[in-house]
Design a protein around this motif. Structure first.
Motif, PDB file in Angstrom:
ATOM      1  N   MET A  12       0.892  -1.192   0.091  1.00 26.29           N
ATOM      2  CA  MET A  12       0.007  -0.095  -0.028  1.00 26.29           C
ATOM      3  C   MET A  12       1.097   1.209   0.112  1.00 26.29           C
ATOM      4  SD  MET A  12      -3.347  -0.543   2.739  1.00 26.29           S
ATOM      5  CE  MET A  12      -4.436  -1.636   2.372  1.00 26.29           C
ATOM      6  N   PRO A  13       0.379   2.441  -0.668  1.00 23.00           N
ATOM      7  CA  PRO A  13       1.126   3.712  -0.556  1.00 23.00           C
ATOM      8  C   PRO A  13       1.087   4.258   0.913  1.00 23.00           C
ATOM      9  CG  PRO A  13      -0.921   3.706  -1.995  1.00 23.00           C
ATOM     10  CD  PRO A  13      -0.561   2.159  -1.620  1.00 23.00           C
ATOM     11  N   ILE A  14       2.077   4.941   1.119  1.00 26.17           N
ATOM     12  CA  ILE A  14       2.320   5.583   2.642  1.00 26.17           C
ATOM     13  C   ILE A  14       0.979   6.196   3.037  1.00 26.17           C
ATOM     14  CG2 ILE A  14       3.254   7.673   1.543  1.00 26.17           C
ATOM     15  CD1 ILE A  14       4.089   6.160   4.827  1.00 26.17           C
ATOM     16  N   ILE A  15       0.151   7.164   2.388  1.00 26.98           N
ATOM     17  CA  ILE A  15      -1.065   7.636   2.936  1.00 26.98           C
ATOM     18  C   ILE A  15      -1.947   6.698   3.290  1.00 26.98           C
ATOM     19  CG2 ILE A  15      -2.696   9.553   2.687  1.00 26.98           C
ATOM     20  CD1 ILE A  15       0.099  10.445   3.076  1.00 26.98           C
ATOM     21  N   THR A  16      -2.399   5.735   2.195  1.00 21.47           N
ATOM     22  CA  THR A  16      -3.500   4.926   2.443  1.00 21.47           C
ATOM     23  C   THR A  16      -3.203   3.882   3.457  1.00 21.47           C
ATOM     24  OG1 THR A  16      -3.899   4.869  -0.149  1.00 21.47           O
ATOM     25  CG2 THR A  16      -4.591   3.092   1.273  1.00 21.47           C
ATOM     26  N   ARG A  17      -1.931   3.383   3.726  1.00 19.08           N
ATOM     27  CA  ARG A  17      -1.546   2.593   4.804  1.00 19.08           C
ATOM     28  C   ARG A  17      -1.797   3.200   6.180  1.00 19.08           C
ATOM     29  NH1 ARG A  17       3.076   1.170   2.656  1.00 19.08           N
ATOM     30  NH2 ARG A  17       4.305   2.402   4.037  1.00 19.08           N
ATOM     31  N   THR A  18      -1.088   4.380   6.000  1.00 17.37           N
ATOM     32  CA  THR A  18      -1.316   5.259   7.399  1.00 17.37           C
ATOM     33  C   THR A  18      -2.690   5.387   7.874  1.00 17.37           C
ATOM     34  OG1 THR A  18       0.844   6.260   6.968  1.00 17.37           O
ATOM     35  CG2 THR A  18      -0.540   7.321   8.661  1.00 17.37           C
ATOM     36  N   TYR A  19      -3.464   5.648   6.903  1.00 18.56           N
ATOM     37  CA  TYR A  19      -4.968   6.283   7.317  1.00 18.56           C
ATOM     38  C   TYR A  19      -5.663   4.868   7.747  1.00 18.56           C
ATOM     39  CZ  TYR A  19      -9.437   8.454   7.046  1.00 18.56           C
ATOM     40  OH  TYR A  19     -10.665   8.826   7.662  1.00 18.56           O
ATOM     41  N   LEU A  20      -5.405   3.860   6.885  1.00 13.81           N
ATOM     42  CA  LEU A  20      -6.254   2.626   7.020  1.00 13.81           C
ATOM     43  C   LEU A  20      -5.762   1.890   8.607  1.00 13.81           C
ATOM     44  CD1 LEU A  20      -8.175   0.090   6.080  1.00 13.81           C
ATOM     45  CD2 LEU A  20      -6.014  -0.708   4.997  1.00 13.81           C
ATOM     46  N   THR A  21      -4.396   1.922   8.905  1.00 10.94           N
ATOM     47  CA  THR A  21      -4.095   1.424  10.222  1.00 10.94           C
ATOM     48  C   THR A  21      -4.447   2.303  11.203  1.00 10.94           C
ATOM     49  OG1 THR A  21      -2.088   0.539   8.911  1.00 10.94           O
ATOM     50  CG2 THR A  21      -1.775   1.080  11.334  1.00 10.94           C
ATOM     51  N   ALA A  22      -4.621   3.425  11.121  1.00 11.23           N
ATOM     52  CA  ALA A  22      -5.009   4.329  12.424  1.00 11.23           C
ATOM     53  C   ALA A  22      -6.552   4.064  12.338  1.00 11.23           C
ATOM     54  CB  ALA A  22      -4.672   5.907  11.939  1.00 11.23           C
ATOM     55  N   ALA A  23      -7.140   4.071  11.323  1.00  9.77           N
ATOM     56  CA  ALA A  23      -8.786   3.700  11.525  1.00  9.77           C
ATOM     57  C   ALA A  23      -9.134   2.392  12.155  1.00  9.77           C
ATOM     58  CB  ALA A  23      -9.356   3.846  10.074  1.00  9.77           C
ATOM     59  N   LEU A  56     -10.153  17.332  16.077  1.00 14.40           N
ATOM     60  CA  LEU A  56     -10.296  17.492  14.716  1.00 14.40           C
ATOM     61  C   LEU A  56      -9.595  16.552  13.756  1.00 14.40           C
ATOM     62  CD1 LEU A  56      -9.424  21.333  15.207  1.00 14.40           C
ATOM     63  CD2 LEU A  56     -11.723  20.584  14.868  1.00 14.40           C
ATOM     64  N   ILE A  57      -8.879  15.736  14.471  1.00 11.12           N
ATOM     65  CA  ILE A  57      -8.431  14.712  13.743  1.00 11.12           C
ATOM     66  C   ILE A  57      -8.766  13.269  14.009  1.00 11.12           C
ATOM     67  CG2 ILE A  57      -6.246  13.603  13.326  1.00 11.12           C
ATOM     68  CD1 ILE A  57      -4.587  15.852  13.721  1.00 11.12           C
ATOM     69  N   THR A  58      -9.169  12.963  15.320  1.00 14.07           N
ATOM     70  CA  THR A  58      -9.764  11.600  15.751  1.00 14.07           C
ATOM     71  C   THR A  58     -11.103  11.378  15.305  1.00 14.07           C
ATOM     72  OG1 THR A  58     -10.302  12.743  17.934  1.00 14.07           O
ATOM     73  CG2 THR A  58      -8.061  11.724  17.549  1.00 14.07           C
ATOM     74  N   ASN A  59     -11.883  12.324  15.063  1.00 16.68           N
ATOM     75  CA  ASN A  59     -13.166  12.221  14.675  1.00 16.68           C
ATOM     76  C   ASN A  59     -13.213  11.445  13.180  1.00 16.68           C
ATOM     77  OD1 ASN A  59     -14.614  14.084  12.427  1.00 16.68           O
ATOM     78  ND2 ASN A  59     -12.826  15.163  13.531  1.00 16.68           N
ATOM     79  N   PHE A  60     -11.966  11.453  12.640  1.00 17.25           N
ATOM     80  CA  PHE A  60     -12.014  10.998  11.159  1.00 17.25           C
ATOM     81  C   PHE A  60     -11.297   9.553  11.208  1.00 17.25           C
ATOM     82  CE2 PHE A  60     -11.920  15.477  10.007  1.00 17.25           C
ATOM     83  CZ  PHE A  60     -12.843  15.733   9.015  1.00 17.25           C
ATOM     84  N   LEU A  61     -11.088   8.944  12.647  1.00 17.31           N
ATOM     85  CA  LEU A  61     -10.379   7.873  12.726  1.00 17.31           C
ATOM     86  C   LEU A  61     -11.295   6.615  13.088  1.00 17.31           C
ATOM     87  CD1 LEU A  61      -7.139   8.554  14.121  1.00 17.31           C
ATOM     88  CD2 LEU A  61      -7.480   8.617  11.716  1.00 17.31           C
ATOM     89  N   PHE A  62     -12.438   7.326  13.559  1.00 14.47           N
ATOM     90  CA  PHE A  62     -13.631   6.199  14.277  1.00 14.47           C
ATOM     91  C   PHE A  62     -14.528   5.741  13.573  1.00 14.47           C
ATOM     92  CE2 PHE A  62     -16.964   5.416  17.436  1.00 14.47           C
ATOM     93  CZ  PHE A  62     -16.714   4.061  17.569  1.00 14.47           C
ATOM     94  N   PHE A  63     -14.703   4.618  13.061  1.00 15.07           N
ATOM     95  CA  PHE A  63     -15.747   4.177  11.934  1.00 15.07           C
ATOM     96  C   PHE A  63     -16.978   3.607  12.936  1.00 15.07           C
ATOM     97  CE2 PHE A  63     -12.724   5.205   9.226  1.00 15.07           C
ATOM     98  CZ  PHE A  63     -13.253   5.220   7.894  1.00 15.07           C
TER      99      PHE A  63
END
Length: 244
Positions: A12-23, A56-63
């Protein structure tokens, strides 16, 4: 099987991998009661008066809870975030990150402003997590850039990619999720598409030019196009021309 998953993850490219992991880590942590969702949600009062800017950031990580809707959003996050980063934004990681920052800012601002509008404030006050909205924004941008690709939804019916956001909106309503959340993502996606693709073609100006300090964070590799050996696209140097 484990090796295949590991290889897929590492590719996975870096941004996708980072966001998916954090989520995934955040959502699993909340499901196991290791993290409280209340400490992650978008709460304007706590952000402004108590300086809890991480919201402002963490609300985009919880599904939300780990159910069928969560699995679908993880799939679409991994797939379309990866497709955008590897294709439309290939060699432009900084531009891709800026797109996500634009989307997050647009969504946050819309919810905050909507919460001050009479008759709408009650609906916007219920939106405290924007992770699904940001995912659908990426799907919307991808669908606009690839509108004629034929797709199938669970093998039930086929459609072109231009209608993918609407299909996902219908599925979200079917499983009981809020239509407002997905609609916000579509609006954010259309705003980005218009400002990045449509408006520059109309005026020759690009309002969403990525700031230099974001570009400085990434050493994007140039896109190299291979060509066959021994093929010349220009006359040879003078020293290579031999006279009889």
């Amino acid at each position: 099987m484990a090796q295949a998953v590991e290889d897929w993850y590492k590719q996975m490219p870096i941004i996708t991998r980072t966001y998916l992991t954090a989520a995934i880590v955040t959502t699993v942590g909340c499901s196991l009661d290791i993290i409280s969702p209340f400490n992650l949600c978008l709460h304007p009062t706590l952000v402004v008066k108590h300086y809890q800017f991480w919201r402002l950031i963490t609300n985009f990580l919880f599904f939300r809870k780990m159910d069928l809707d969560f699995l679908f959003h993880m799939f679409f996050l991994a797939r379309y975030c990866k497709l955008l980063e590897e294709n439309s934004f290939r060699g432009r990681t900084a531009d891709f990150l800026y797109m996500l920052l634009f989307g997050a800012t647009f969504l946050t601002g819309t919810v905050l402003i909507g919460g001050m509008i009479p008759y709408l404030s009650e609906s916007f006050a219920k939106i405290i997590f924007l992770s699904n909205s940001l995912t659908l924004m990426m799907v919307y941008v991808w669908s606009k850039q690839n509108p004629f690709i034929h797709m199938s939804f669970l093998g039930l019916f086929t459609f072109t990619a231009a209608y993918l956001p609407w299909v996902l909106l219908g599925f979200s309503v079917f499983v009981g999720a809020s239509a407002w959340v997905d609609l916000l993502g579509m609006i954010a996606g259309h705003a980005y598409y218009f400002l990045e693709d449509v408006y520059p073609r109309m005026t020759g100006r690009r309002p969403l030019k990525t700031p230099s300090f974001i570009k400085a964070l990434f050493a994007d590799e140039a896109v190299v196009v291979a060509r066959p050996a021994n093929v010349r696209f220009a006359p040879p140097p003078a020293e290579e021309v031999h006279q009889d």
